[in-house]
Design a protein around this motif. Structure first.
Motif, PDB file in Angstrom:
ATOM      1  N   ARG A 288       0.832  -1.209   0.000  1.00  0.00           N
ATOM      2  CA  ARG A 288       0.000   0.000   0.000  1.00  0.00           C
ATOM      3  C   ARG A 288       0.867   1.258   0.000  1.00  0.00           C
ATOM      4  NH1 ARG A 288      -5.502  -0.711   1.660  1.00  0.00           N
ATOM      5  NH2 ARG A 288      -5.507   1.401   2.524  1.00  0.00           N
ATOM      6  N   CYS A 289       2.014   1.200   0.685  1.00  0.00           N
ATOM      7  CA  CYS A 289       2.922   2.343   0.719  1.00  0.00           C
ATOM      8  C   CYS A 289       3.506   2.614  -0.670  1.00  0.00           C
ATOM      9  CB  CYS A 289       4.044   2.087   1.733  1.00  0.00           C
ATOM     10  SG  CYS A 289       5.022   3.546   2.137  1.00  0.00           S
ATOM     11  N   ILE A 290       3.899   1.555  -1.363  1.00  0.00           N
ATOM     12  CA  ILE A 290       4.447   1.695  -2.720  1.00  0.00           C
ATOM     13  C   ILE A 290       3.381   2.264  -3.666  1.00  0.00           C
ATOM     14  CG2 ILE A 290       5.365   0.454  -4.713  1.00  0.00           C
ATOM     15  CD1 ILE A 290       6.524  -1.599  -2.637  1.00  0.00           C
ATOM     16  N   VAL A 291       2.209   1.666  -3.634  1.00  0.00           N
ATOM     17  CA  VAL A 291       1.116   2.112  -4.516  1.00  0.00           C
ATOM     18  C   VAL A 291       0.722   3.553  -4.185  1.00  0.00           C
ATOM     19  CG1 VAL A 291      -1.304   1.738  -5.123  1.00  0.00           C
ATOM     20  CG2 VAL A 291       0.247  -0.213  -4.904  1.00  0.00           C
ATOM     21  N   GLY A 292       0.677   3.877  -2.894  1.00  0.00           N
ATOM     22  CA  GLY A 292       0.334   5.241  -2.481  1.00  0.00           C
ATOM     23  C   GLY A 292       1.356   6.257  -2.949  1.00  0.00           C
ATOM     24  N   ALA A 293       2.642   5.892  -2.885  1.00  0.00           N
ATOM     25  CA  ALA A 293       3.699   6.801  -3.341  1.00  0.00           C
ATOM     26  C   ALA A 293       3.552   7.100  -4.831  1.00  0.00           C
ATOM     27  CB  ALA A 293       5.072   6.201  -3.047  1.00  0.00           C
ATOM     28  N   LEU A 294       3.259   6.080  -5.621  1.00  0.00           N
ATOM     29  CA  LEU A 294       3.068   6.277  -7.063  1.00  0.00           C
ATOM     30  C   LEU A 294       1.855   7.169  -7.334  1.00  0.00           C
ATOM     31  CD1 LEU A 294       3.711   2.644  -8.377  1.00  0.00           C
ATOM     32  CD2 LEU A 294       5.288   4.584  -8.447  1.00  0.00           C
ATOM     33  N   LYS A 295       0.763   6.897  -6.620  1.00  0.00           N
ATOM     34  CA  LYS A 295      -0.457   7.669  -6.817  1.00  0.00           C
ATOM     35  C   LYS A 295      -0.238   9.131  -6.442  1.00  0.00           C
ATOM     36  CE  LYS A 295      -5.319   7.918  -5.416  1.00  0.00           C
ATOM     37  NZ  LYS A 295      -6.383   7.307  -4.567  1.00  0.00           N
ATOM     38  N   GLU A 303       6.773   3.631 -15.458  1.00  0.00           N
ATOM     39  CA  GLU A 303       7.696   4.758 -15.617  1.00  0.00           C
ATOM     40  C   GLU A 303       8.926   4.659 -14.713  1.00  0.00           C
ATOM     41  OE1 GLU A 303       5.609   8.813 -16.486  1.00  0.00           O
ATOM     42  OE2 GLU A 303       4.270   7.724 -15.110  1.00  0.00           O
ATOM     43  N   ILE A 304       8.928   3.753 -13.760  1.00  0.00           N
ATOM     44  CA  ILE A 304      10.053   3.639 -12.831  1.00  0.00           C
ATOM     45  C   ILE A 304      11.231   2.958 -13.527  1.00  0.00           C
ATOM     46  CG2 ILE A 304      10.847   2.666 -10.645  1.00  0.00           C
ATOM     47  CD1 ILE A 304       7.987   2.759  -9.671  1.00  0.00           C
ATOM     48  N   ASP A 305      12.361   3.629 -13.513  1.00  0.00           N
ATOM     49  CA  ASP A 305      13.578   3.069 -14.111  1.00  0.00           C
ATOM     50  C   ASP A 305      14.371   2.229 -13.125  1.00  0.00           C
ATOM     51  OD1 ASP A 305      13.329   4.443 -16.672  1.00  0.00           O
ATOM     52  OD2 ASP A 305      13.751   6.267 -15.548  1.00  0.00           O
ATOM     53  N   LEU A 306      14.327   2.626 -11.840  1.00  0.00           N
ATOM     54  CA  LEU A 306      15.181   2.000 -10.837  1.00  0.00           C
ATOM     55  C   LEU A 306      14.512   2.060  -9.473  1.00  0.00           C
ATOM     56  CD1 LEU A 306      17.987   0.911  -9.783  1.00  0.00           C
ATOM     57  CD2 LEU A 306      18.700   3.313  -9.622  1.00  0.00           C
ATOM     58  N   ILE A 307      14.629   0.970  -8.741  1.00  0.00           N
ATOM     59  CA  ILE A 307      14.235   0.932  -7.333  1.00  0.00           C
ATOM     60  C   ILE A 307      15.509   0.892  -6.504  1.00  0.00           C
ATOM     61  CG2 ILE A 307      13.136  -0.430  -5.515  1.00  0.00           C
ATOM     62  CD1 ILE A 307      11.387  -1.675  -7.797  1.00  0.00           C
ATOM     63  N   ASN A 308      15.640   1.823  -5.570  1.00  0.00           N
ATOM     64  CA  ASN A 308      16.694   1.695  -4.566  1.00  0.00           C
ATOM     65  C   ASN A 308      16.016   1.146  -3.316  1.00  0.00           C
ATOM     66  OD1 ASN A 308      18.473   3.422  -2.197  1.00  0.00           O
ATOM     67  ND2 ASN A 308      19.536   2.118  -3.646  1.00  0.00           N
ATOM     68  N   GLY A 309      16.207  -0.136  -3.076  1.00  0.00           N
ATOM     69  CA  GLY A 309      15.449  -0.817  -2.041  1.00  0.00           C
ATOM     70  C   GLY A 309      16.014  -0.660  -0.650  1.00  0.00           C
ATOM     71  N   HIS A 310      15.263  -1.189   0.318  1.00  0.00           N
ATOM     72  CA  HIS A 310      15.754  -1.242   1.699  1.00  0.00           C
ATOM     73  C   HIS A 310      16.770  -2.375   1.797  1.00  0.00           C
ATOM     74  CE1 HIS A 310      15.715  -0.362   5.922  1.00  0.00           C
ATOM     75  NE2 HIS A 310      15.376  -1.595   6.230  1.00  0.00           N
ATOM     76  N   LEU A 311      16.400  -3.597   1.424  1.00  0.00           N
ATOM     77  CA  LEU A 311      17.284  -4.732   1.123  1.00  0.00           C
ATOM     78  C   LEU A 311      18.516  -4.812   2.027  1.00  0.00           C
ATOM     79  CD1 LEU A 311      16.976  -4.413  -2.751  1.00  0.00           C
ATOM     80  CD2 LEU A 311      15.904  -6.147  -1.303  1.00  0.00           C
ATOM     81  N   THR A 312      18.343  -5.466   3.179  1.00  0.00           N
ATOM     82  CA  THR A 312      19.363  -5.440   4.229  1.00  0.00           C
ATOM     83  C   THR A 312      20.313  -6.629   4.234  1.00  0.00           C
ATOM     84  OG1 THR A 312      17.787  -6.498   5.730  1.00  0.00           O
ATOM     85  CG2 THR A 312      17.876  -4.094   5.747  1.00  0.00           C
ATOM     86  N   LEU A 328       3.739  -3.417  -8.176  1.00  0.00           N
ATOM     87  CA  LEU A 328       3.954  -2.898  -9.532  1.00  0.00           C
ATOM     88  C   LEU A 328       3.369  -3.851 -10.572  1.00  0.00           C
ATOM     89  CD1 LEU A 328       7.702  -1.758  -9.232  1.00  0.00           C
ATOM     90  CD2 LEU A 328       5.640  -0.434  -8.754  1.00  0.00           C
ATOM     91  N   SER A 329       2.305  -4.514 -10.247  1.00  0.00           N
ATOM     92  CA  SER A 329       1.770  -5.586 -11.090  1.00  0.00           C
ATOM     93  C   SER A 329       1.448  -5.145 -12.509  1.00  0.00           C
ATOM     94  CB  SER A 329       0.515  -6.185 -10.442  1.00  0.00           C
ATOM     95  OG  SER A 329      -0.454  -5.165 -10.233  1.00  0.00           O
ATOM     96  N   SER A 330       1.208  -3.841 -12.694  1.00  0.00           N
ATOM     97  CA  SER A 330       0.865  -3.361 -14.038  1.00  0.00           C
ATOM     98  C   SER A 330       2.105  -3.163 -14.911  1.00  0.00           C
ATOM     99  CB  SER A 330       0.104  -2.039 -13.933  1.00  0.00           C
ATOM    100  OG  SER A 330       0.913  -1.046 -13.326  1.00  0.00           O
ATOM    101  N   ASN A 331       3.263  -3.317 -14.313  1.00  0.00           N
ATOM    102  CA  ASN A 331       4.500  -3.079 -15.055  1.00  0.00           C
ATOM    103  C   ASN A 331       4.946  -4.365 -15.747  1.00  0.00           C
ATOM    104  OD1 ASN A 331       6.805  -1.970 -16.029  1.00  0.00           O
ATOM    105  ND2 ASN A 331       7.801  -1.628 -14.065  1.00  0.00           N
ATOM    106  N   SER A 332       5.082  -4.324 -17.060  1.00  0.00           N
ATOM    107  CA  SER A 332       5.456  -5.525 -17.807  1.00  0.00           C
ATOM    108  C   SER A 332       6.921  -5.889 -17.608  1.00  0.00           C
ATOM    109  CB  SER A 332       5.160  -5.337 -19.295  1.00  0.00           C
ATOM    110  OG  SER A 332       5.833  -4.192 -19.792  1.00  0.00           O
ATOM    111  N   VAL A 333       7.790  -4.897 -17.439  1.00  0.00           N
ATOM    112  CA  VAL A 333       9.211  -5.139 -17.204  1.00  0.00           C
ATOM    113  C   VAL A 333       9.569  -4.573 -15.839  1.00  0.00           C
ATOM    114  CG1 VAL A 333      11.562  -4.725 -17.996  1.00  0.00           C
ATOM    115  CG2 VAL A 333       9.720  -5.016 -19.673  1.00  0.00           C
TER     116      VAL A 333
END
Length: 422
Positions: A288-295, A303-312, A328-333
């Motif tokens: 919900r946080c990811i989807v909310g940020a996009l909205k 349109e997102i080229d890169l994710i800089n993740g938390h990834l610990t 990001l289910s609507s994103n084909s790539v």
């Protein structure tokens, strides 16, 4: 009318670079700043390595007066003041010594645990009946808002000057808080960022939780392995990152360099319900946080080229990527994805701001830094995304939009969207 918000200054105090040029070079070359700490071995830590910025006495003298240095024993304040002051200067702002503050500029600079070594020093003196020897700075070095208070006095900011604290989400949350203040027209500029102390009294609790790697003490640079099949826990780190946010009109008027634009973001909590707990994220809340940020940013997943993740570099890396895939289910790539923590370790409350600085540099200089120590990608991740989306070598190509995420203890989340300014 809502203001557009841009970034006009950067500062960093990282284990692999204590200036923006140094830090950028480390990002490009995949240079680790994680080292062995003999003190941790002496104290019988399982994990005896960590990320710690190297600050010389000469460097300290550039940022603090002899009076300010007297009794200064908070590494977080040191890191925060260096990165914050550098961001201020990088933005082309002057430090005024006049009698009137800068009413249009504020500070939101977060931290987690601040002044632990000063606390320890104070406890010993008090227990020995030597309270009068504490010195006049023990309070401001140990209060949570000590870092914003130090910066506020050095820079003379007269707008809101405060500190936030949301575990590992702190730095990204601070940026979004500053963004909202400028967007609402309550400030022209905000210095935002976060810092973290280093050392055994900060890192000990994590060692006790057995979530740090204990089998890389002789190979510290190889220890932090986000997204790797061999990841065995996060390496503790410390430092600070700082950014100057400014309304676009003000930045253009004074001819400032514009690194990137902040489109928006989202902050939420999973309420420690469902899969969420004090130490684990509620997956629905993350999505919900990811989807909310996009909205909120008016950006589509494609349109997102890169994710800089938390990834610990823990077992949660594959869970995080699964959440991105579903959000990001609507994103084909699937976008490229990287993690700074392979080079710096997990810098706790400082991590979000440091990673925001790294994200902004990638947009400004059109490159994607490599995921080091990830020779073999975790098989659960490969079931979700293709291997080429996890670059192991630097990629030099235009970057238009980055999604930066931070997820913290307490089941709290923050995602910010950066876009190249045109």
């Amino acid at each position: 009318m809502e203001k557009r918000v841009v970034i006009t200054g950067l500062g960093i105090c990282s284990p692999n670079g204590v200036s923006i040029p140094e830090f950028e070079e480390s990002l490009r070359s995949g240079t680790s700043g994680i080292t062995f700490h003999p003190q941790l071995k002496e104290l019988n830590f399982s994990c005896q390595i960590g990320g710690k910025p190297e600050i010389s006495e000469t460097k300290l003298a550039e940022y603090f007066t002899p009076l300010q240095l007297r009794g200064l024993n908070s590494s977080g304040i040191v890191y925060g003041v260096i990165s914050g002051t550098d961001a201020w200067k990088d933005a082309g702002l002057e430090i005024s010594d006049g009698s009137s503050p800068d009413w249009d500029t504020g500070i939101i600079f977060g931290t987690g645990i601040l002044g632990v070594d000063k606390f320890r020093e104070a406890i010993h003196l008090i227990d020995e009946g030597k309270t009068r020897r504490l010195g006049s700075t023990s309070v401001i070095q140990t209060m949570a808002s000590g870092i914003s208070a130090y910066l506020g006095g050095i820079l003379g900011c007269g707008n809101q000057v405060t500190t936030n604290s949301s575990a590992c989400t702190t730095g990204t949350e601070a940026l979004l808080m500053g963004y909202e203040r400028i967007k609402a027209g309550k400030a022209q500029r905000m210095l935002v960022g976060s810092c973290s102390d280093h050392g055994p009294y900060v890192w000990g609790g994590f060692d006790a939780m057995r979530i740090l790697p204990g089998n890389y003490n002789e190979y510290p640079e190889a220890a932090s392995q986000p997204m790797s099949a061999n990841a065995s826990g996060f390496v503790p780190g410390s430092g600070a990152g700082a950014l100057i946010l400014e309304d676009l009109e003000s930045a253009l008027e004074r001819g400032a360099k514009i690194y990137t634009e902040v489109l928006g973001g989202e902050v939420n909590s999973g309420g420690q319900r469902g899969e969420g707990s004090m130490t684990a994220a509620n997956n629905e809340a993350v999505q919900r946080c990811i989807v909310g940020a996009l909205k909120n940013s008016k950006v589509s997943a494609s349109e997102i080229d890169l994710i800089n993740g938390h990834l610990t570099a823990t077992s949660k890396d594959s869970v995080e990527i699964k959440n991105w895939v579903q959000a990001l289910s609507s994103n084909s790539v699937f976008p490229y994805i990287n993690s700074l923590k392979g080079m710096t370790g997990h810098c706790l409350s400082a991590s979000g701001s440091m990673e925001c600085v790294a994200s902004v540099l990638q947009i400004d200089k059109d490159f994607i830094f490599p995921n080091i120590n990830c020779d073999e990608v975790h098989p659960e991740i490969l079931d979700l995304i293709s291997e080429e989306r996890i670059p192991r070598k630097i990629i030099e190509e235009p970057i238009n939009i980055i999604a930066k995420a931070s997820f913290g203890f307490g089941d709290v989340n923050a995602v910010v969207i950066f876009k190249k300014y045109v």
